[in-house]
Design a protein around this motif. Structure first.
Motif, PDB file in Angstrom:
ATOM      1  N   ILE A 262       0.803  -1.476   0.355  1.00  0.00           N
ATOM      2  CA  ILE A 262       0.239  -0.118  -0.132  1.00  0.00           C
ATOM      3  C   ILE A 262       0.772   1.253   0.050  1.00  0.00           C
ATOM      4  O   ILE A 262       0.282   1.945  -0.725  1.00  0.00           O
ATOM      5  CB  ILE A 262      -0.934  -0.123   1.373  1.00  0.00           C
ATOM      6  CG1 ILE A 262      -2.118  -1.242   1.346  1.00  0.00           C
ATOM      7  CG2 ILE A 262      -1.776   1.739   1.224  1.00  0.00           C
ATOM      8  CD1 ILE A 262      -3.002  -1.727   2.716  1.00  0.00           C
ATOM      9  N   GLN A 263       2.179   1.019   0.608  1.00  0.00           N
ATOM     10  CA  GLN A 263       2.793   3.052   1.057  1.00  0.00           C
ATOM     11  C   GLN A 263       3.409   2.501  -0.308  1.00  0.00           C
ATOM     12  O   GLN A 263       3.946   3.613  -0.648  1.00  0.00           O
ATOM     13  CB  GLN A 263       3.790   2.234   1.818  1.00  0.00           C
ATOM     14  CG  GLN A 263       3.484   2.401   3.357  1.00  0.00           C
ATOM     15  CD  GLN A 263       3.962   1.733   4.553  1.00  0.00           C
ATOM     16  OE1 GLN A 263       4.809   1.541   4.271  1.00  0.00           O
ATOM     17  NE2 GLN A 263       3.878   2.159   5.849  1.00  0.00           N
ATOM     18  N   PHE A 264       4.197   1.355  -1.349  1.00  0.00           N
ATOM     19  CA  PHE A 264       5.183   1.691  -1.929  1.00  0.00           C
ATOM     20  C   PHE A 264       4.691   1.303  -3.515  1.00  0.00           C
ATOM     21  O   PHE A 264       4.124   1.846  -4.495  1.00  0.00           O
ATOM     22  CB  PHE A 264       6.705   1.334  -2.354  1.00  0.00           C
ATOM     23  CG  PHE A 264       6.863   1.446  -3.360  1.00  0.00           C
ATOM     24  CD1 PHE A 264       7.743   2.314  -3.157  1.00  0.00           C
ATOM     25  CD2 PHE A 264       7.661   0.335  -3.949  1.00  0.00           C
ATOM     26  CE1 PHE A 264       8.121   2.407  -4.577  1.00  0.00           C
ATOM     27  CE2 PHE A 264       8.637   0.845  -5.022  1.00  0.00           C
ATOM     28  CZ  PHE A 264       9.617   1.467  -5.068  1.00  0.00           C
ATOM     29  N   HIS A 265       4.378  -0.135  -4.199  1.00  0.00           N
ATOM     30  CA  HIS A 265       4.375  -0.334  -4.915  1.00  0.00           C
ATOM     31  C   HIS A 265       3.061   0.012  -5.323  1.00  0.00           C
ATOM     32  O   HIS A 265       2.444   0.445  -6.313  1.00  0.00           O
ATOM     33  CB  HIS A 265       3.959  -1.993  -4.899  1.00  0.00           C
ATOM     34  CG  HIS A 265       5.085  -2.760  -4.514  1.00  0.00           C
ATOM     35  ND1 HIS A 265       5.403  -3.081  -2.988  1.00  0.00           N
ATOM     36  CD2 HIS A 265       6.193  -2.945  -4.922  1.00  0.00           C
ATOM     37  CE1 HIS A 265       6.837  -3.631  -3.325  1.00  0.00           C
ATOM     38  NE2 HIS A 265       7.127  -3.673  -4.158  1.00  0.00           N
ATOM     39  N   LEU A 266       2.017  -0.021  -4.487  1.00  0.00           N
ATOM     40  CA  LEU A 266       0.180   0.280  -5.277  1.00  0.00           C
ATOM     41  C   LEU A 266       0.117   1.512  -5.626  1.00  0.00           C
ATOM     42  O   LEU A 266       0.058   2.226  -6.762  1.00  0.00           O
ATOM     43  CB  LEU A 266      -0.344   0.133  -4.118  1.00  0.00           C
ATOM     44  CG  LEU A 266      -2.423   0.634  -4.402  1.00  0.00           C
ATOM     45  CD1 LEU A 266      -2.937  -0.193  -5.472  1.00  0.00           C
ATOM     46  CD2 LEU A 266      -3.135   0.716  -3.435  1.00  0.00           C
ATOM     47  N   PRO A 267       0.963   2.874  -4.902  1.00  0.00           N
ATOM     48  CA  PRO A 267       1.308   4.066  -5.319  1.00  0.00           C
ATOM     49  C   PRO A 267       1.946   4.347  -7.127  1.00  0.00           C
ATOM     50  O   PRO A 267       1.495   4.487  -7.567  1.00  0.00           O
ATOM     51  CB  PRO A 267       1.934   4.770  -4.092  1.00  0.00           C
ATOM     52  CG  PRO A 267       1.261   4.534  -3.219  1.00  0.00           C
ATOM     53  CD  PRO A 267       1.777   2.909  -3.960  1.00  0.00           C
ATOM     54  N   LEU A 268       3.420   3.210  -6.800  1.00  0.00           N
ATOM     55  CA  LEU A 268       3.949   3.384  -8.026  1.00  0.00           C
ATOM     56  C   LEU A 268       3.194   2.407  -9.548  1.00  0.00           C
ATOM     57  O   LEU A 268       2.709   3.582 -10.447  1.00  0.00           O
ATOM     58  CB  LEU A 268       4.951   2.728  -7.656  1.00  0.00           C
ATOM     59  CG  LEU A 268       6.263   2.097  -9.138  1.00  0.00           C
ATOM     60  CD1 LEU A 268       6.213   3.473  -9.800  1.00  0.00           C
ATOM     61  CD2 LEU A 268       7.106   1.120  -8.361  1.00  0.00           C
ATOM     62  N   MET A 269       2.331   1.577  -8.607  1.00  0.00           N
ATOM     63  CA  MET A 269       1.158   1.574 -10.190  1.00  0.00           C
ATOM     64  C   MET A 269      -0.017   2.275 -10.725  1.00  0.00           C
ATOM     65  O   MET A 269       0.399   2.743 -11.607  1.00  0.00           O
ATOM     66  CB  MET A 269       0.474   0.439  -8.774  1.00  0.00           C
ATOM     67  CG  MET A 269      -0.484  -0.647 -10.484  1.00  0.00           C
ATOM     68  SD  MET A 269      -2.320  -1.583  -9.819  1.00  0.00           S
ATOM     69  CE  MET A 269      -3.334   0.095  -9.386  1.00  0.00           C
ATOM     70  N   VAL A 270      -0.542   3.514  -9.372  1.00  0.00           N
ATOM     71  CA  VAL A 270      -1.518   3.785 -10.250  1.00  0.00           C
ATOM     72  C   VAL A 270      -0.593   5.553 -11.122  1.00  0.00           C
ATOM     73  O   VAL A 270      -0.979   6.480 -12.489  1.00  0.00           O
ATOM     74  CB  VAL A 270      -1.205   5.134  -8.623  1.00  0.00           C
ATOM     75  CG1 VAL A 270      -2.646   6.085  -9.388  1.00  0.00           C
ATOM     76  CG2 VAL A 270      -2.649   3.607  -8.217  1.00  0.00           C
ATOM     77  N   VAL A 271       0.736   5.465 -10.446  1.00  0.00           N
ATOM     78  CA  VAL A 271       1.499   6.712 -10.836  1.00  0.00           C
ATOM     79  C   VAL A 271       1.651   5.904 -12.798  1.00  0.00           C
ATOM     80  O   VAL A 271       1.520   7.633 -13.381  1.00  0.00           O
ATOM     81  CB  VAL A 271       3.069   6.560  -9.937  1.00  0.00           C
ATOM     82  CG1 VAL A 271       4.353   7.352 -10.883  1.00  0.00           C
ATOM     83  CG2 VAL A 271       3.329   7.886  -9.047  1.00  0.00           C
ATOM     84  N   MET A 272       2.561   4.801 -12.533  1.00  0.00           N
ATOM     85  CA  MET A 272       2.938   4.086 -14.309  1.00  0.00           C
ATOM     86  C   MET A 272       1.644   4.738 -14.885  1.00  0.00           C
ATOM     87  O   MET A 272       1.687   4.706 -15.740  1.00  0.00           O
ATOM     88  CB  MET A 272       2.645   2.820 -13.582  1.00  0.00           C
ATOM     89  CG  MET A 272       4.277   2.909 -13.235  1.00  0.00           C
ATOM     90  SD  MET A 272       5.729   3.477 -13.753  1.00  0.00           S
ATOM     91  CE  MET A 272       5.347   3.052 -15.613  1.00  0.00           C
ATOM     92  N   THR A 273      -0.162   4.094 -14.009  1.00  0.00           N
ATOM     93  CA  THR A 273      -0.960   3.825 -14.610  1.00  0.00           C
ATOM     94  C   THR A 273      -1.218   5.167 -15.851  1.00  0.00           C
ATOM     95  O   THR A 273      -1.585   5.753 -16.628  1.00  0.00           O
ATOM     96  CB  THR A 273      -2.194   4.178 -14.223  1.00  0.00           C
ATOM     97  OG1 THR A 273      -2.244   2.594 -13.909  1.00  0.00           O
ATOM     98  CG2 THR A 273      -3.532   3.800 -15.265  1.00  0.00           C
ATOM     99  N   ILE A 274      -1.230   6.161 -14.903  1.00  0.00           N
ATOM    100  CA  ILE A 274      -1.238   7.863 -15.150  1.00  0.00           C
ATOM    101  C   ILE A 274      -0.271   7.838 -16.036  1.00  0.00           C
ATOM    102  O   ILE A 274      -0.686   9.555 -16.886  1.00  0.00           O
ATOM    103  CB  ILE A 274      -1.260   9.087 -13.731  1.00  0.00           C
ATOM    104  CG1 ILE A 274      -2.228   8.699 -13.210  1.00  0.00           C
ATOM    105  CG2 ILE A 274      -0.962  10.335 -13.919  1.00  0.00           C
ATOM    106  CD1 ILE A 274      -2.080   9.380 -11.343  1.00  0.00           C
ATOM    107  N   LEU A 275       1.165   7.891 -16.120  1.00  0.00           N
ATOM    108  CA  LEU A 275       2.349   7.701 -16.818  1.00  0.00           C
ATOM    109  C   LEU A 275       1.437   7.493 -18.185  1.00  0.00           C
ATOM    110  O   LEU A 275       1.473   8.694 -19.154  1.00  0.00           O
ATOM    111  CB  LEU A 275       2.960   7.603 -16.604  1.00  0.00           C
ATOM    112  CG  LEU A 275       5.027   8.210 -17.669  1.00  0.00           C
ATOM    113  CD1 LEU A 275       4.781   9.400 -17.584  1.00  0.00           C
ATOM    114  CD2 LEU A 275       5.799   7.766 -16.883  1.00  0.00           C
TER     115      LEU A 275
END
Length: 309
Positions: A262-275
């Motif tokens: 929740i702290q790192f991998h999920l936010p990274l997935m969301v950032v990758m999706t937005i990018l």
């Protein structure tokens, strides 16, 4: 010797899982067409769901095996791998992707919506029954909207499916579950021997292994000049992973979500999706943007290795 034994079981069972998934997809597609189902509908249902079958099978097997934290690692890891590695690799190899259709009309809003919904669902470190229903409703909405917005203009061709197709459908389905069961079994043994948490293996080895169909399909499509198929494959696979692979296993047991996901991998997935959405806004993704995606995948792997040490 134990490490080599369980590593061999892991590789063999994952190979069986991927090959059996291929049999299942191809035979289900042929049977669907023989019943008069339009090719487009077959594509966005049977084929799209089929490419996420390895992830779904391993996730359900993980719940039955008492390793429910593998599910979230499998979904998050696969989604990151699809965008950062699969898409990044395709763009770097073909220099650029020119999109024929504006994916912002339908696909990208649904992809963003699925990523944001998953973030809210996982925020309390568990996925309950109501949240699972919401995820599956999201999948149904995506399928209905896709069918209505993209009607097939091809005539439906009816023909009789060969008996071999029905045999491969049953055999493929059985081997998928068997392969998934032994994959999780090997992971449990390897994690104990190596002292590595199962979620780390799920985020890395499983997510990469179960993303092999997407990698192969996307690279083959790009090699034939059909780069839009590669993009559509990534979008469809991630939506199915989020809605189906995260939603269905929770019906078989409670899903625990590790805090670091929740702290790192999920936010990274969301950032990758937005990018991904920002890059495709002008209907063109160039090689430098692909290199940036691969850089994010390297960051993802680096964080995994750091956590494992």
């Amino acid at each position: 010797m134990d490490v080599l034994l369980y590593l061999g079981i892991f590789i063999a069972s994952l190979a069986v899982l991927l090959k059996a998934s291929d049999w299942f997809i191809n035979s289900a597609e042929e049977i669907g067409l023989s019943f008069g189902i339009p090719p487009f509908l077959v594509g966005i249902t049977i084929v799209a769901f089929g490419t996420s079958l390895p992830e779904l099978a391993t996730s359900i097997a993980a719940v039955f095996g008492g390793e429910s934290e593998i599910v979230s690692g499998n979904v998050i890891g696969s989604n990151i791998t699809n965008i950062a590695l699969v898409l990044g690799l395709v763009v770097v190899l073909v220099k650029e992707i020119n999109l024929e259709n504006n994916i912002w009309h339908i696909d990208m809003p649904h992809l963003w919506g699925s990523a944001f919904l998953l973030w809210f669902v996982m925020r309390d470190q568990q996925v309950d029954f109501l949240e699972s229903i919401l995820l599956l409703v999201g999948l149904v909405i995506f399928l209905i909207y896709s069918v209505k917005s993209n009607p097939s203009d091809e005539g439906t061709v009816k023909y009789r499916a060969a008996p071999r197709s029905y045999l491969l459908l049953v055999l493929g389905g059985a081997l998928v579950w068997l392969g998934a069961d032994y994959t999780i079994f090997a992971i449990q043994k390897l994690s104990v021997i190596a002292g590595i948490e199962p979620k780390i293996i799920a985020l890395s080895a499983i997510s990469l292994g179960t993303s092999l169909p997407e990698i192969i399909v996307s690279l083959n499509a790009a090699r034939r000049g059909k780069t839009s198929i590669a993009v559509g494959n990534v979008i469809g696979s991630n939506i199915f992973n989020t809605y189906a692979v995260m939603g269905i296993p929770s019906f078989f047991g409670n899903l625990e979500i590790p805090l670091d996901i929740i702290q790192f991998h999920l936010p990274l997935m969301v950032v990758m999706t937005i990018l991904f959405g920002v890059m495709s806004n002008n209907k063109n993704i160039n090689r430098w943007e692909g290199a940036l995606l691969l850089l994010f995948y390297a960051l993802f792997l680096g964080q995994l290795f750091k956590t494992a040490l």
